[in-house]
Design an enzyme around this catalytic site. Structure first.
Site, mmCIF file in Angstrom:
data_model
loop_
_atom_site.group_PDB
_atom_site.id
_atom_site.type_symbol
_atom_site.label_atom_id
_atom_site.label_comp_id
_atom_site.label_asym_id
_atom_site.label_seq_id
_atom_site.Cartn_x
_atom_site.Cartn_y
_atom_site.Cartn_z
ATOM 1 N N MET A 257 118.169 102.757 -20.929
ATOM 2 C CA MET A 257 118.131 101.883 -20.012
ATOM 3 C C MET A 257 119.249 102.201 -18.363
ATOM 4 S SD MET A 257 119.404 99.199 -22.898
ATOM 5 C CE MET A 257 118.744 99.300 -24.365
ATOM 6 N N SER B 30 122.081 99.763 -19.879
ATOM 7 C CA SER B 30 120.301 100.461 -19.291
ATOM 8 C C SER B 30 120.990 100.828 -17.847
ATOM 9 C CB SER B 30 119.770 99.001 -18.531
ATOM 10 O OG SER B 30 118.976 99.023 -17.675
ATOM 11 N N PHE C 259 111.600 95.284 -18.768
ATOM 12 C CA PHE C 259 113.091 94.299 -19.301
ATOM 13 C C PHE C 259 113.560 95.262 -20.665
ATOM 14 C CE2 PHE C 259 110.720 90.024 -18.270
ATOM 15 C CZ PHE C 259 110.293 90.467 -17.045
ATOM 16 N N GLU C 260 114.767 94.721 -20.914
ATOM 17 C CA GLU C 260 115.916 95.571 -21.685
ATOM 18 C C GLU C 260 116.580 94.310 -22.517
ATOM 19 O OE1 GLU C 260 118.481 98.418 -19.914
ATOM 20 O OE2 GLU C 260 116.667 99.700 -18.381
ATOM 21 N N GLY C 261 117.286 95.162 -22.756
ATOM 22 C CA GLY C 261 117.944 94.118 -23.724
ATOM 23 C C GLY C 261 117.201 92.806 -24.928
#
Length: 560
Positions: A1, A188, A345-347
């Site tokens: 990330m 990230s 887009f992460e998490g």
């Protein structure tokens, strides 16, 4: 990330805890080799002191009442801004295999070696669990830094009986490494297991056969068709230092501005704030920044807005949020004259609702609204609009085994959650560059687990994109192969940028295997050789500059 903040110099990935009731648990431990020597000092903390361990800030302490063995244990006070990393550097022998192990207690506790591999506990605590990883030193390596840390906002973790075993008599440890330069995962910026065993994971959880939807080899691409992609720290500063747009080398073909972030998670309103002068003393003016973007574009470069990263969680839960996303992103693109959008887009940005099990026909609003928003942007800007994506392996390749909450419910609903987005936008997608770093073990098309830190991981992960694969083992529901020209390999620029860094020789080995069919080692790509593979992505341009441009120089040395 990809993480922006100063204290998060590493790129650590979302901790992975997928298996649940009724499902086969993922195990990320690695089998270690026989050992004859203990290379760590004070691994049991029985001196009632940290030395020679060093911990970030004042987050580490030695405590009683929480020991796995003996009287004392390490307590790491992880907070919202610090993972409480503790590290120790030891002398090692070149070309030698070592096994690092520890007993840890807490949610998302990591164990690993800088520049190599790591593993972690699932997101639930409940007593001590054993973690173990193995690594082999390079031909010239004489020291190694091992670490353990918790996770942002997860509170105090405990570690005890940390051991580094290897053949021969241990050498005297060198001075402990500063915790400010780790290469461990972070949600990230860079860097990202089931405990209790060091045996290789069982393959019973994976599909029984490999897909047959490979893409046939193609003729060599024309000169200049390969692309080098990098993220530019445009809205923040960290240990890599700020880099003006005008100072970005022309070696970069696609420049992703990091990051656009929402004003609230579900609003859809995206803002892009340039780094303030208080944080980046050398930052250029808005006019100079915009002029430098235009100068890059005049040379054929593409400059994109990257949305997300570690801190930019975006959930388009409503059509109103979708429309806000379209309007705010359009305003940013128009203001700076950008070429398109990168979705990083992460998490918890993407997660599948229970029962949403068909990646070709998603029903979850955060998925369908994102697809709709991007299609609207594509329609507005037309063929010139560039669309790239930088998901983590958890959201893509893990879908080979697990998709969403699963048939019984209870699995991590984020598993494979990028697949429906990629599938729906496949005809609009310019480039997919999955982050092959900050990752746990992932099963490849050979039904074997592959671990980051070497050419093998990049080969196996990239082949899944070039070949396609059954989702959650269902051979009747295959994620189709992407065009080689739509695929690049995501790698950290150096050990500070992300966990899973590989040296140029390993980068070239992966490229040789994937594009020429040579040097593949034990893994044979199902897709065959693909000379049209688009190229490489790295986090980040800043970290590459910090490292003497090793990554970009090697790219151009390889591709010309």
């Amino acid at each position: 990330m990809h993480t922006p903040r100063r204290k998060r110099l590493l790129a650590a990935g979302t901790a992975w805890a997928v298996a649940a009731t009724g499902a086969v648990a993922l195990s990320f431990g690695l089998a270690g080799s026989a050992s004859a020597g203990e290379f760590l000092v004070n691994g049991g903390f029985e001196t009632n002191a940290l030395s020679p361990w060093t911990c970030s800030g004042s987050t580490g302490s030695v405590v009683t009442g929480h020991a796995h063995g003996g009287t004392y244990a390490l307590a790491g006070a992880a907070s919202a801004s610090d993972t409480a990393q503790c590290a120790q550097t030891v002398a090692v022998a070149p070309s030698t295999t070592y096994t690092l192990s520890a007993y840890v207690n807490g949610a998302y506790v990591y164990l690993g070696v800088n520049g190599g591999t790591s593993t972690w506990t699932p997101g639930t605590g409940g007593g001590y669990q054993k973690l173990s990883v193995s690594f082999t030193t390079s031909a010239t390596q004489t020291s190694a830094t091992v670490f353990t840390h918790g996770w942002y906002g997860q509170g105090t973790y405990y570690a005890d009986d940390v051991s580094l075993d290897g053949p021969g008599a241990p050498a005297s440890p060198s001075a402990s490494a500063s915790p400010s330069t780790p290469a461990s995962p972070s949600p990230s910026a860079s860097a990202s297991s089931s405990p209790s065993t060091s045996a290789s994971p069982s393959t019973s959880a994976g599909p029984s056969s490999s897909p047959s939807t490979s893409v046939p080899p193609t003729s060599p691409p024309p000169a200049g068709s390969h692309a080098l992609v990098g993220y530019l720290h445009a809205s923040f500063a960290n240990g890599a230092g700020y880099l003006k747009m005008s100072d970005v080398p022309d070696s970069w073909d696609i420049i992703d501005l990091a990051f656009g972030e929402p004003d609230s998670i579900t609003s859809g309103n995206i803002h892009f704030n340039r780094c303030p002068v208080t944080e980046c003393p050398g930052v250029e003016s808005d006019a100079d920044f915009k002029a430098a973007i235009a100068a890059k574009q005049a040379k054929g470069k593409k400059v994109l807005l990257s949305i997300g990263g570690q801190n930019g969680e975006v959930q388009l839960t409503t059509t109103a949020a979708r429309d806000n996303f379209v309007n705010s992103v359009s305003a940013i693109i128009d203001k700076w004259g950008l070429d398109g959008l990168d979705i990083d887009f992460e998490g918890h940005s993407l997660s599948l609702n229970t029962g949403d099990n068909d990646f070709k026909n998603p029903t979850t609003p955060v998925i369908t609204n994102l697809v709709s928003a991007v299609k609207t942007l594509k329609a507005k800007y037309g063929a010139k609009f560039q669309l790239t994506m930088a998901p983590e392996t958890f959201f893509v390749q893990l879908g080979y085994q697990y998709y969403g909450s699963g048939p019984w419910g209870g699995q991590d609903p984020r598993a494979g959650a990028f697949l429906p987005v990629i599938y729906a936008l496949r005809d609009d997608l310019t480039l997919l560059h999955v982050q092959d770093y900050n990752s746990g073990s992932i099963m490849g098309l050979d039904n074997q687990y592959h671990n980051m830190g070497g050419a093998d991981f990049h080969i196996a992960m990239t082949d899944m994109l070039l070949s396609g694969f059954p989702v959650a083992g269902n051979t009747g529901n295959v994620f189709p192969a992407l065009k080689p020209s739509q695929v690049a390999i995501g790698m950290p620029a150096n050990t500070y940028a992300g966990n899973g860094y590989v040296a140029p020789a390993a980068v070239n080995q992966a490229l040789d295997c994937l594009t020429k069919g040579t040097g593949c080692g034990s893994y044979t790509p199902r897709a065959g050789k693909q000379p049209n593979l688009r190229g490489l992505m790295t986090w980040s341009i800043n970290w590459d500059s910090y490292n003497g441009n090793e990554f970009s120089k090697n790219f151009h040395s390889y591709f010309g």
